[in-house]
Design a protein around this motif. Structure first.
Motif, mmCIF file in Angstrom:
data_model
loop_
_atom_site.group_PDB
_atom_site.id
_atom_site.type_symbol
_atom_site.label_atom_id
_atom_site.label_comp_id
_atom_site.label_asym_id
_atom_site.label_seq_id
_atom_site.Cartn_x
_atom_site.Cartn_y
_atom_site.Cartn_z
ATOM 1 N N ASP A 59 0.834 -1.201 0.000
ATOM 2 C CA ASP A 59 0.000 0.000 0.000
ATOM 3 C C ASP A 59 0.872 1.256 0.000
ATOM 4 O O ASP A 59 0.671 2.183 -0.804
ATOM 5 C CB ASP A 59 -0.901 -0.057 1.235
ATOM 6 N N ALA A 89 -6.449 -0.324 2.021
ATOM 7 C CA ALA A 89 -6.278 0.126 0.639
ATOM 8 C C ALA A 89 -7.615 0.407 -0.031
ATOM 9 O O ALA A 89 -7.755 1.371 -0.801
ATOM 10 C CB ALA A 89 -5.490 -0.924 -0.146
ATOM 11 N N LEU A 96 -3.703 -2.009 -5.609
ATOM 12 C CA LEU A 96 -2.938 -3.067 -4.961
ATOM 13 C C LEU A 96 -3.417 -4.414 -5.508
ATOM 14 O O LEU A 96 -4.618 -4.607 -5.719
ATOM 15 C CB LEU A 96 -3.153 -2.988 -3.449
#
Length: 563
Positions: A59, A89, A96
């Motif tokens: 992240d 996230a 991601l």
């Protein structure tokens, strides 16, 4: 050419330009890790201390670089340990890709050892997720995951792969990644024209910048808009750096711990231009009382955000950078000299309180800003220290503040700082944490020392859960239920035990000397800053009240309240 599934995974990562992966191996993902070993000269793997640290590191890498972050974990507890990082996230729209391995296809649904339905578990907290049970789908699924993660409003995508797929063979052909285009087909000229007329009719415009402006790399366009509209600018926590924190137009953060100037200014304005913000409750306070004197223009890439929390009078849907390029080209220079003078006087009347005579949270951040010349990447955990970092570090550019906004994840910062440093090896990267947060994932200091990743960890140590204690003081009759951490934990000894250089600071001078030394040494360092347990974050807006109800410590003192 024919490759096994693990080879296909690695080749797909290389296709996508992945240079760093954060993870932790285990039984079901062993085949992939075995292949990773053979490509260690092409992809750097960082073995974290805990899988949650892998998700946070991916992240932090993503937020600080704009690239897709990648983390890996094995099945069962390995996969579930990623969940908090994935949710973090998701709440902040971070691109991601999490790759997990599961038991073999034949073992699914049989309560096999370390089997978990990670796709089902992460469905509410991913932009999309997949389970790959057949090798012919593997390459296309990974490619699709990366495309989804970074298209439009970014977000995390999980790919779960059964162990047999990692061993089976299938034909692989290299493909160039599909170029992700900015979303612009939703931008309508009539919407631009409406907003232009609203700007021209405004006498007291204000601009609120959110995380969408950072994600779309629209800082240049945001600053051009501010000049064209001749308006003051505030930001949300996620919007930090899109507007230069040193600009005369900048009024500071808005919301629960925003400045009086931002909160009063937005309350007084007649037009509020909202750029990529989702109107979080921490920003708007009491929704019915938010910006009641203003017409609201909401610009966002995600149409589901329009009218979700606050009703907009006009909106434009599309990539922020593309929208602002078109909006700016349609605008002529406006003049709001009287309004800007009013804002200037308000800024002078309501500065943030800073005492440099003793070591306080604000004093630490102010010294950090001065010593790094405002050029460092700052990651934080969540709490008082996070708000002090947002208030007192003047972020000059986007992607300088890496912090958990939507989920408010304690223990986020160390992993995120490692990820940020791996993506920005020539930048000073500093994590600011409270002692409560640092306890949660301080084992990642061992990750930093294992690879000699030179992050600087600042612990704002007040021996309490500071933000919770602040609420207990102000709203719960000083009943400090389970918020006192006054025990025998010694962060200096712990840091040294994990191989880091460690300092303890009790004065501003001691902190500044330690920070300068840590920067010069360029190795993992921890600075334990001892501050008073009753330091508080001001200004403050009580929950579910109008942001115009913002108060300072001086306001409380005038009312005879002892805090």
């Amino acid at each position: 050419m024919e490759l096994n599934g693990s080879q296909i995974v690695i080749e797909c990562l290389k296709e996508q330009g992945v240079d760093t992966v954060f993870g932790y191996p285990g039984g079901t993902i062993l085949n992939i890790y075995d292949e990773m070993y053979k490509h260690s000269d092409e992809i750097t793997h960082i073995l974290v201390s805990h899988e949650q640290g892998a998700a946070h590191a991916a992240d932090g890498y993503a937020r600080s670089t704009g690239k897709v972050g990648v983390c890996m974990a094995t099945s069962g507890p390995g996969a579930t340990n990623l969940v908090t990082g994935i949710a973090t996230a998701y709440m902040d729209s971070v691109p991601l890709v999490a790759i997990t391995a599961n038991v073999a296809k034949s073992g699914l649904g049989k309560d096999s050892f370390q089997e978990i339905d990670i796709v089902g578990a992460t469905m509410p907290i991913t932009k999309h997720n997949f389970i790959v049970k057949d090798i012919e789908n593997l390459a296309d699924t990974i490619r699709k995951a990366f495309r989804i993660a970074k298209t439009g409003r970014p977000g995390p995508v999980l790919v779960d792969i059964t162990k047999d797929v990692t061993a089976n063979k299938y034909n692989y052909e290299k493909q160039e990644p599909v170029k992700v285009e900015r979303i612009s087909d939703t931008i309508k000229k009539e919407d631009i024209d409406i907003v232009v007329e609203m700007i021209k009719s405004s006498k007291k415009p204000f601009i609120l910048v959110g995380g969408g402006a950072v994600i779309s790399d629209a800082a240049k366009e945001v600053r051009e808009l501010a000049e064209l509209v001749d308006a003051p600018v505030c930001d949300s926590l996620m919007g930090k750096g899109a507007m230069d924190g040193n600009s005369e137009r900048y009024t500071g953060m808005i919301g629960m711990h925003g400045t009086k100037t931002s909160n009063y200014g937005v309350t007084m304005c007649d037009l509020l231009l909202v750029l990529g913000a989702r109107f979080s409750d921490r920003v708007i306070g009491k929704a019915k009382a938010f910006a009641n004197n203003a017409k609201i223009v909401h610009i966002d890439v995600d149409p589901s955000e329009i009218n979700k929390n606050i009703k907009a009078d006009a909106s434009i849907i599309g990539d922020m950078k593309e929208v602002l390029i078109r909006l700016n080209s349609a605008l002529t220079k406006q003049n709001h000299a009287d309004w800007m003078q009013e804002i200037k006087e308000m800024k002078e009347k309501y500065p943030l309180a800073l005492n440099k005579d003793v070591l306080t949270g604000p004093a630490v951040i102010d010294s950090l800003y001065n010593i790094t010349n405002g050029d460092a990447i700052i990651t934080t955990d969540v709490g008082q220290h996070q708000m002090w970092a947002a208030q007192f570090y003047k972020f000059k550019e986007p992607r300088q503040l890496i912090t958990s906004g939507g989920l408010g994840t304690m223990g986020y910062g160390v992993g995120a700082c490692i990820g940020a440093k791996m993506g920005n090896k020539n930048r000073v990267c500093v994590n600011v944490a409270g002692d409560g947060c640092f306890r949660m994932n301080m084992n990642e200091i061992a990750t930093a020392t294992r690879y000699n990743i030179p992050i600087i960890q600042i612990v704002i140590n007040n021996h309490v859960l500071g933000m919770v204690r602040q609420w207990q003081t102000l709203f719960y009759g000083k009943r400090y239920s389970n918020t006192v951490l006054d025990d025998s934990v010694d962060f200096v000894k712990i840091a040294e035990g994990m191989g880091a250089k460690a300092y303890r600071a009790t004065t501003v001078e001691e902190f500044e000397n330690a920070l300068k030394d840590a920067i010069a040494l360029n190795i993992p360092c921890v600075i334990d800053c001892q501050i008073d347990q009753d330091e508080k974050v001001f200004p403050m807006v009580p929950a579910n009240t109008a942001i115009s109800e913002v108060f300072s410590e001086e306001d409380l003192a005038e009312k005879g309240y002892d805090c």
